[in-house]
Design an enzyme around this catalytic site. Structure first.
Site, PDB file in Angstrom:
ATOM      1  CE  LYS A 215       9.581  32.307  44.619  1.00  0.00           C
ATOM      2  NZ  LYS A 215       8.408  31.666  45.121  1.00  0.00           N
ATOM      3  CB  CYS A 269       4.982  35.312  43.151  1.00  0.00           C
ATOM      4  SG  CYS A 269       4.393  35.089  44.823  1.00  0.00           S
TER       5      CYS A 269
END
Ligand code: SAJ
Length: 441
Positions: A215, A269
């Site tokens: 991720k 993010c």
């Protein structure tokens, strides 16, 4: 493993679509959020975030009785933790005199703690929140084992990163490949069985720390690539080249895919996740750190462009178009456009802002106007900060009818290929030096 009831902790951009999608696929879902306003809003059949298609899914889920919204978790077959992992605003780490940001894991910690009384043998717990490497093993296991149960033996535990793109969440949730990292192969398999309820993309299993790292690698890769695009824009500016044209030409090479420069990198993010690597291994992350510096300094670079266009900004009236962190979303978190507004104000400008996806932006210190007309009335210049489809479609004729401004600044290549000069405008563009202006026209 069979899942008839699940509990989703955190009903934000990831948790809510996930809860809704499980519910519309026939699973009994308890959605949990500690924010009472969120819980009340959802109970009234409303939603608190803008995401295409989400209202319909949540409405259907609530009406069918499959989705219930609560403030506390309860017993279930599986628990999904999807709470935010921002960084601390008020403390930083230090590596050889360079400051780096630190992940704030308090929401994950308290979500995991809230599960402890409800954890039963045979349950599955999945962490979805983006986290520094080893979080599942080093932070979550000890918390959940306070239940007296043993992770990997009595209950399954996995990390599964969300990878959905805001604006496309509902489609990507189902169609994207899913990575499930278990603390044991059985935990990974249990996670596989859970997401197989609605995921049509490939479901790949691995270990928890690999999944965490995957991720972070995805978002860091993007951050580094945007940083190089931003640096190319600065270079093009210096050399009198149009960076947008140069990128378009370079991207015709079969192995090159340069991203787009802009006023900076925002959202919760990409501008956050690379710090999780820097924090945990500052001695190994020179490139990642530099890329963060480039992207974080991009609003300052754009400020210089505005100053080149307008001279001193003292008392200059500027319309700032777009406040969201990227096109066609309403999310203002970590938005470079908002930072631009503050920088312009700090330099003495009087700024009126307009965000089409959130007319009532309600940001402290930002004079957000409800309409484009209002924002554009009686200003010296307009700056395009977000490539929203409604804003990039503006024509010279339309803008002329709305504003007295004659200077336009385009930071996102939204207003290219239109004859602004004939309509009496002077257009300045990020990554397009004066010399290239004269070459192109
Ligand atoms: N941006 C540029 N130039 C570009 C692309 C983006 O300046 O060429 C800027 C955007 O304007 C924005 C920021 O970068 O300010 C981030 O936008 P984004 O569209 O690249 O990404 P996010 O933050 O909306 O979503 C990302 C996605 N990750 C990747 O594409 C690798 C998404 O798949 C993740 O699920 C999401 O982060 C997340 O939640 O981690």
């Amino acid at each position: 493993m069979k899942f008839s009831k699940i509990c989703v902790l955190g009903l934000g951009y990831i948790g809510l679509p996930t809860a809704g999608t499980f519910a519309t696929n026939g699973v009994q879902v308890v959605g949990v959020d500690i924010d009472l306003r969120v819980v009340e809003t959802l109970r009234h059949g409303e939603i608190h975030i803008h995401e295409p298609g989400l209202r319909t899914v949540v409405e259907a889920a609530v009406q069918s009785g499959k989705l219930r919204v609560e403030t506390r978790p309860e017993e279930a077959d599986a628990f999904i933790i999807a709470v935010p992992t921002p960084f601390y605003e008020d403390r930083t780490g230090d590596y050889n005199g360079e400051a780096y940001k630190l992940a704030d894991m308090r929401a994950v910690t308290s979500a995991a703690e809230s599960l402890v009384p409800h954890l039963r043998k045979g349950n599955l717990v999945v962490l979805e929140s983006t986290s520094p490497p080893r979080t599942t093993i080093d932070l979550i296991v000890p918390i959940l084992e306070k239940s007296g149960l043993q992770a990997g033996t009595d209950f399954h535990l996995a990390y599964s990163p969300e990878r959905v793109l805001p604006g496309q969440i509902l489609r990507e949730l189902v169609d994207n490949a899913r990575v499930i990292g278990g603390i044991t192969p059985e935990s990974a398999q249990a996670g596989h069985d859970l997401y197989a309820i609605f995921v049509r993309g490939e479901i790949v299993t691995t270990d928890a720390t690999t999944a965490e790292m995957v991720k972070l690698m995805e978002n860091t890769y993007r951050d580094v690539n945007i940083a190089i695009a931003n640096e190319f824009a600065r270079l093009a500016d210096r050399f009198g080249v149009n960076v947008w044209e140069a990128i378009d030409l370079a991207n015709r090479h079969p192995r090159v895919k340069i991203l787009s420069p802009g006023p900076g990198v925002g959202g919760h993010c990409i501008s956050v996740d690379p710090w999780f690597f820097v924090e945990t291994a500052p001695d190994l992350t020179l490139l990642i750190y530099s890329s963060r510096q480039v992207n974080d300094s991009q609003p300052h670079y754009v400020l210089e462009l505005v100053q080149r266009a307008l001279g001193s900004l003292k008392g200059k009236k500027i319309a700032a178009l777009g406040l969201a962190y990227k096109p066609d979303v309403d999310d203002l978190r970590e938005s470079p456009a908002v930072e631009m507004v503050h920088l312009l104000q700090d330099a003495g400008a009087i700024v009126k802002a307009y965000e089409p996806f959130k007319a009532e932006a309600g940001l402290p210190g930002v004079d957000a106007r409800p309409t484009l007309e209002d924002a554009l009335a009686d200003v010296d210049a307009a700056i395009l900060l977000v490539n929203h489809s409604g804003l990039r479609g503006l024509t010279p004729e339309k803008l002329k009818s709305l504003t007295t401004a004659r200077v336009l600044i385009d930071t996102v290549n939204g207003w290219a290929d239109r004859d602004w000069a004939s309509a009496g405008f002077k257009l300045y563009r990020l990554g397009v030096g004066d010399k290239s202006d004269s070459l192109i026209r």
